[in-house]
Design an enzyme around this catalytic site. Structure first.
Site, short mmCIF file in Angstrom:
data_model
loop_
_atom_site.label_atom_id
_atom_site.label_comp_id
_atom_site.label_asym_id
_atom_site.label_seq_id
_atom_site.Cartn_x
_atom_site.Cartn_y
_atom_site.Cartn_z
N ASP A 1 0.92 -0.97 0.17
CA ASP A 1 -0.03 0.03 -0.02
C ASP A 1 0.80 1.28 -0.14
O ASP A 1 2.32 1.06 0.11
CB ASP A 1 -0.88 0.01 1.27
N CYS B 1 -10.92 2.68 -0.07
CA CYS B 1 -9.61 3.00 0.40
C CYS B 1 -9.27 2.31 1.46
O CYS B 1 -10.14 2.31 2.42
CB CYS B 1 -9.49 4.47 0.49
N1 DGL Z 1 -4.91 3.16 0.84
C1 DGL Z 1 -4.85 3.52 -0.34
C2 DGL Z 1 -6.20 3.22 -1.19
O1 DGL Z 1 -6.80 2.32 -1.00
C3 DGL Z 1 -4.30 4.94 -0.92
C4 DGL Z 1 -4.48 6.04 -0.15
C5 DGL Z 1 -3.46 7.01 -0.85
O2 DGL Z 1 -2.31 6.99 -0.78
O3 DGL Z 1 -3.89 8.10 -1.39
O4 DGL Z 1 -6.78 3.90 -1.91
#
Ligand code: DGL
Length: 269
Positions: free
Chosen positions: A12, A188
């Site tokens: 991630d 997210c």
């Molecule tokens: N955790 C990430 C997602 O699921 C990304 C968050 C980011 O870096 O903007 O989209």
């Protein structure tokens, strides 16, 4: 080392994927995990598709070099934009699992859900991947997508369960397009950390879908089908970051009770 003893690679942009790693660790405690948090490039959600693809390929190659038996893209943004390229690069050598497909399948199989709200980063929402994949499988479902770009950086900085997070969450969730939804997809992997605050906003009955457990179940299914499930844990989990941040270390310790081995890894030298 037998194939089953090899680790599951997970990545991630930061701490968000730890929600998925934690769910996998709980469901499959025999598995060793190798986690990469690309903290130097966080947030992914504001980056161009080309940049997100590039980071995903680099990290994917790193996890291949660590001899991982499967890769989980524990990030919706990288799953939206980097999954296809990563799949092409890996050429079926090991399974690549994204966080979107298992969640879409879950929505489709739950007949009660009709009006689906999706909140995620700018890049994920702009890619329209959820609406496209849901509608491909069930045209009749209504999908309303909203970019909520302040949420991931806010969470990464440790701002949750306080007045600041409450104000930002309320301001996003009060938007007209989300008024009628009966399910809200947390698209997210950072958002499960504010799931409680999100449910507190709603005074009505609404399903809040957090993909962590859904994805963990899916990983189990894929590994089991390929006879890749580990029989016992043979090594400690490993955590790599592209930049040291105190919030990453704090969150890792919070999720994983065992001693954390955190290493700085610059893949962009
Ligand atoms: N955790 C990430 C997602 O699921 C990304 C968050 C980011 O870096 O903007 O989209």
């Amino acid at each position: 080392m037998s194939k089953t003893e090899q680790a599951i690679g997970i990545f991630d942009s930061g701490i968000g994927g730890l929600t998925v790693a934690n769910a996998i660790n709980t469901l499959l405690p025999n598995e060793q995990l190798i986690y990469f948090g690309d903290t130097a490039h966080m947030p992914y959600g504001d980056k161009s598709p080309e940049a997100i693809k590039y980071y995903s390929l680099k990290i994917g190659q790193f996890l291949m070099d660590q001899n991982c038996k499967a890769i989980v893209i524990a990030c919706n943004t990288a799953s939206s934009l980097g999954y296809d390229d990563l799949n092409t690069m890996i050429k079926g050598k090991i399974p690549i699992i994204n966080v979107i497909d298992p969640t879409v399948d879950y929505i489709i199989s739950h007949k009660k859900l009709k009006n689906i709200g999706v909140i995620g980063t700018k890049a994920t929402i702009k890619s329209n991947v959820y609406a496209r994949k849901i509608k491909e499988k069930k045209e009749a479902l209504n999908v309303e997508s909203l970019a909520t770009p302040l949420l991931a950086p806010m969470i990464e900085e440790g701002f949750f369960n306080n007045n600041i997070s409450k104000t930002i969450i309320n301001s996003y969730l009060s938007k007209t397009k989300l008024k009628k939804v009966d399910a809200l997809v947390l698209a997210c992997t950072h958002y499960p950390l504010i799931k409680k605050e999100i449910s507190e906003f709603y005074e009505r009955d609404i399903t809040i879908l957090d993909s962590a457990e859904i994805v963990a179940e899916y990983v189990k299914k894929v590994l089991s089908k390929k006879n890749l499930l580990a029989k016992k844990r043979t090594a400690q989990h490993k955590f790599y970051v592209s930049d040291f941040t105190s919030s990453f270390e704090k969150s890792t310790k919070l999720f994983f009770k065992e001693k954390i081995h955190l290493e700085l890894m610059n893949l962009w030298k």
